[in-house]
Design a protein around this motif. Structure first.
Motif, PDB file in Angstrom:
ATOM      1  N   THR A  21       0.838  -1.194   0.000  1.00  0.00           N
ATOM      2  CA  THR A  21       0.000   0.000   0.000  1.00  0.00           C
ATOM      3  C   THR A  21       0.875   1.247   0.000  1.00  0.00           C
ATOM      4  O   THR A  21       2.023   1.213   0.436  1.00  0.00           O
ATOM      5  CB  THR A  21      -0.934   0.059   1.232  1.00  0.00           C
ATOM      6  OG1 THR A  21      -0.143   0.129   2.417  1.00  0.00           O
ATOM      7  CG2 THR A  21      -1.861  -1.143   1.293  1.00  0.00           C
ATOM      8  N   PHE A  28      -4.081   0.646  -2.286  1.00  0.00           N
ATOM      9  CA  PHE A  28      -3.424  -0.602  -2.620  1.00  0.00           C
ATOM     10  C   PHE A  28      -2.654  -0.417  -3.922  1.00  0.00           C
ATOM     11  O   PHE A  28      -3.209   0.067  -4.911  1.00  0.00           O
ATOM     12  CB  PHE A  28      -4.435  -1.741  -2.780  1.00  0.00           C
ATOM     13  CG  PHE A  28      -5.034  -2.194  -1.480  1.00  0.00           C
ATOM     14  CD1 PHE A  28      -4.345  -3.087  -0.668  1.00  0.00           C
ATOM     15  CD2 PHE A  28      -6.274  -1.750  -1.070  1.00  0.00           C
ATOM     16  CE1 PHE A  28      -4.889  -3.518   0.531  1.00  0.00           C
ATOM     17  CE2 PHE A  28      -6.826  -2.177   0.121  1.00  0.00           C
ATOM     18  CZ  PHE A  28      -6.129  -3.056   0.940  1.00  0.00           C
ATOM     19  N   SER A  53      -6.641   0.698   2.110  1.00  0.00           N
ATOM     20  CA  SER A  53      -6.489  -0.100   3.331  1.00  0.00           C
ATOM     21  C   SER A  53      -7.356   0.458   4.458  1.00  0.00           C
ATOM     22  O   SER A  53      -7.856  -0.290   5.281  1.00  0.00           O
ATOM     23  CB  SER A  53      -5.021  -0.158   3.747  1.00  0.00           C
ATOM     24  OG  SER A  53      -4.522   1.128   4.016  1.00  0.00           O
TER      25      SER A  53
END
Length: 142
Positions: A21, A28, A53
């Motif tokens: 990430t 991502f 995330s």
């Protein structure tokens, strides 16, 4: 098969979730098939294109992890509860490291939901036994 193809197959089909990430945005950048499935997505593309995330756990937890990463460089065996888009909760054990000159976070995650469920069930059983013993002891002691 050449080595780069071997690595791609190894990454894509690994039996653990592998993700990268962006450290600043939480977007991502890379993920494998197991990660997409773990996060409740149909495909890696869906995970990367539609989610960050921070969609799966609170931003304050992410910030604590980033601070810890900046201090230690790696985090091992961190247990985190994820909230999936379909409202299911999944527990993972995650290992993190800073990479890309500190601009990305790489991690692998394993699903420990069943282990946590059994641990909680065991704890509740032990608590019930303890309460029954306390009641019997109190009765015997008058």
């Amino acid at each position: 098969m050449c080595k780069s193809e071997d690595y791609k197959v190894f990454f894509d089909d690994a039996p653990v979730a592998l993700v990268r990430t962006n450290a600043d945005t939480g977007e991502f950048e890379m993920a494998n098939n197991f990660a997409a499935k773990l996060f409740g997505c149909e495909s890696v593309e869906e995970l990367i294109e539609k989610h960050k995330s921070t969609d799966f756990y609170p931003k304050d937890i992410r910030q604590k992890l980033i601070n810890k990463l900046k201090h230690q460089g790696v985090i091992e065996a961190e247990e985190i509860e994820l909230q999936l888009p379909d409202d299911r909760k999944v527990w993972v054990k995650a290992n993190f490291r800073l990479n890309c000159g500190g601009t990305c976070i790489e991690c692998f995650l394993t699903d420990i939901t069943e282990i946590i469920r059994l641990k909680n069930k065991h704890f509740m059983s032990m608590k019930a036994v303890s309460e029954k013993l306390d009641t019997k002891i109190a009765t015997l002691c008058g």
